[in-house]
Design an enzyme around this catalytic site. Structure first.
Site, PDB file in Angstrom:
ATOM      1  CG  HIS A   3       5.060  12.028  -6.109  1.00 20.16           C
ATOM      2  ND1 HIS A   3       4.327  11.117  -6.837  1.00 20.16           N
ATOM      3  CD2 HIS A   3       6.255  11.434  -5.859  1.00 20.16           C
ATOM      4  CE1 HIS A   3       5.049  10.018  -7.024  1.00 20.16           C
ATOM      5  NE2 HIS A   3       6.216  10.177  -6.422  1.00 20.16           N
ATOM      6  CB  CYS A  25     -10.570  20.749  11.089  1.00 15.11           C
ATOM      7  SG  CYS A  25     -10.621  20.057   9.428  1.00 15.11           S
ATOM      8  N   GLY A  26     -11.872  18.453  12.329  1.00 19.61           N
ATOM      9  CA  GLY A  26     -12.522  17.167  12.566  1.00 19.61           C
ATOM     10  C   GLY A  26     -12.139  16.144  11.510  1.00 19.61           C
ATOM     11  NE  ARG A  30       8.512  11.820 -14.587  1.00 17.11           N
ATOM     12  CZ  ARG A  30       9.580  11.038 -14.729  1.00 17.11           C
ATOM     13  NH1 ARG A  30      10.326  11.124 -15.817  1.00 17.11           N
ATOM     14  NH2 ARG A  30       9.897  10.161 -13.794  1.00 17.11           N
TER      15      ARG A  30
END
Ligand code: RB5
Length: 152
Positions: free
Chosen positions: A96, A63-64, A138
């Site tokens: 991550h 989008c913009g 993790r």
């Protein structure tokens, strides 16, 4: 790899550039393709539905600013959308956050650099280079916590 791609009216030029230049993947284009004003949540929904159904492995939304698309996409169950403005954050979004949707802003980022961001995100592996069982666990644990938030 099949990648769903969609834009609002403010993202059509960058969407076209990515389709024409990131040849490593097959894009499925969910529009929009004109400068007539549309609402970005409608197009976020179309491309994200393809990810949720398995028709596409991931999605790119433009989008913009990239912001509206990311806010809308993150309301959809199963979507982890990352709004990025650098190749570094694009890579981390995969390493991550296991982001399955990348959100870009045509008014923010030049097209060639945006293509590099898409490539960085596609190339990166969950956990990153040199991931250990402990670091993977993790990151996975945090993804599981995000999934739990979807139920709230
Ligand atoms: C459209 O003018 C613009 O608001 C939209 O493309 C996006 O930037 C919203 O976050």
């Amino acid at each position: 790899m099949k990648i769903a791609i969609a834009a609002d009216h403010a993202g059509i030029h960058l969407k076209k550039y990515l389709i024409e230049n990131v040849k490593e993947v097959e894009f499925i284009d969910f529009g929009t393709n004109s400068e007539s004003s549309v609402d970005y949540p409608d197009f976020a929904e179309k491309a994200c539905a393809a990810v949720v159904s398995g028709e596409a492995e991931r999605a790119v939304l433009v989008c913009g600013s990239g912001l509206g698309m990311s806010i809308a996409a993150n309301k959809i169950h199963g979507i982890r959308a990352a709004h990025v403005e650098s190749t570094y954050t694009a890579r981390l979004a995969a390493e991550h956050n296991q982001a399955n949707v990348l959100c870009l802003g045509e008014r923010i980022t030049g097209a060639p650099y945006a293509a590099e961001m898409v490539r960085a995100w596609l190339k990166a592996k969950f956990g990153g280079e040199g991931a250990t069982a402990a670091s993977l666990s993790r990151h996975q644990n945090r993804i599981e916590k995000i999934k739990k938030l979807e139920g709230k």
